[in-house]
Enzyme design. Structure first.
Site, PDB file in Angstrom:
ATOM      1  N   ALA A  61       1.168  -1.313   0.191  1.00  0.00           N
ATOM      2  CA  ALA A  61       0.358   0.262  -0.060  1.00  0.00           C
ATOM      3  C   ALA A  61       1.202   1.692  -0.472  1.00  0.00           C
ATOM      4  O   ALA A  61       1.820   0.683   0.470  1.00  0.00           O
ATOM      5  CB  ALA A  61      -1.169   0.259   0.951  1.00  0.00           C
ATOM      6  N   VAL A  62       0.772   1.971  -1.228  1.00  0.00           N
ATOM      7  CA  VAL A  62       1.501   3.637  -1.182  1.00  0.00           C
ATOM      8  C   VAL A  62       0.192   4.963  -1.214  1.00  0.00           C
ATOM      9  O   VAL A  62      -0.631   4.393  -1.373  1.00  0.00           O
ATOM     10  CB  VAL A  62       2.080   3.689  -2.177  1.00  0.00           C
ATOM     11  N   GLU A  94      -0.215 -12.099  -6.033  1.00  0.00           N
ATOM     12  CA  GLU A  94      -1.819 -12.468  -6.724  1.00  0.00           C
ATOM     13  C   GLU A  94      -2.034 -10.188  -6.813  1.00  0.00           C
ATOM     14  O   GLU A  94      -1.706  -9.298  -5.889  1.00  0.00           O
ATOM     15  CB  GLU A  94      -3.225 -12.257  -6.368  1.00  0.00           C
ATOM     16  N   ASN A  99      -4.924  -3.477 -13.350  1.00  0.00           N
ATOM     17  CA  ASN A  99      -3.852  -2.998 -12.349  1.00  0.00           C
ATOM     18  C   ASN A  99      -2.411  -2.576 -12.934  1.00  0.00           C
ATOM     19  O   ASN A  99      -1.797  -3.060 -12.833  1.00  0.00           O
ATOM     20  CB  ASN A  99      -3.875  -3.230 -10.836  1.00  0.00           C
ATOM     21  N   TYR A 106       6.031  -4.721 -11.009  1.00  0.00           N
ATOM     22  CA  TYR A 106       6.408  -5.968 -10.429  1.00  0.00           C
ATOM     23  C   TYR A 106       7.135  -6.729 -11.579  1.00  0.00           C
ATOM     24  O   TYR A 106       8.064  -7.341 -11.170  1.00  0.00           O
ATOM     25  CB  TYR A 106       5.255  -6.713 -10.203  1.00  0.00           C
TER      26      TYR A 106
END
Length: 133
Positions: A61-62, A94, A99, A106
């Site tokens: 989370a950012v 996952e 997104n 990733y």
């Protein structure tokens, strides 16, 4: 360092619908789990679980207001390093197929698609990614 309440509040900003935001109680439980690594950076955090020689990136989370500043990049690098030190040979995660920013992040860190889960996130497919450590 963030409290479980801080983590839950940021997670809710990042994951409003799917997957559902995690509670402060869930983050507190992860913080007590000896198989879990939590890495913090001002404006974000990530959670990885390492069991035997496999790691799973559970969440990243950012702060939406701080995105595109390299925080996610730094967190993924730190989490991968921590997982490797903890004995992981492979890391899985996952991500929502739609997104694009997360998929690019990733991919930059060597994660490649190894599977797909149809309609995993409220109708959106999840991509299963793997990286050899």
């Amino acid at each position: 360092m963030m409290t479980p309440e801080d983590m839950a509040a940021l997670h809710a900003q990042c994951f409003q619908a799917a997957p559902r935001p995690w509670s402060a109680q869930e983050f507190a439980a992860y913080a007590q789990d000896t198989n879990v690594l939590i890495r913090f950076i001002e404006g974000g955090f990530g959670v990885v679980r390492v069991i035997a020689d496999e790691a799973e990136l559970l969440t990243l989370a950012v702060d939406p207001a701080r995105r595109r500043q390299g925080l996610g990049d730094a967190l993924v690098q730190s989490l991968c390093t921590g997982a490797k030190v903890a004995g992981a040979q492979d890391m899985f995660l996952e991500v929502a197929a739609d997104n694009a920013a997360a998929c690019a992040l990733y991919s930059k860190h060597g994660f490649a698609r190894v599977g797909r889960r149809p309609a995993y996130y409220a109708g959106t497919d999840a991509l299963v990614l793997r990286r050899a450590m």
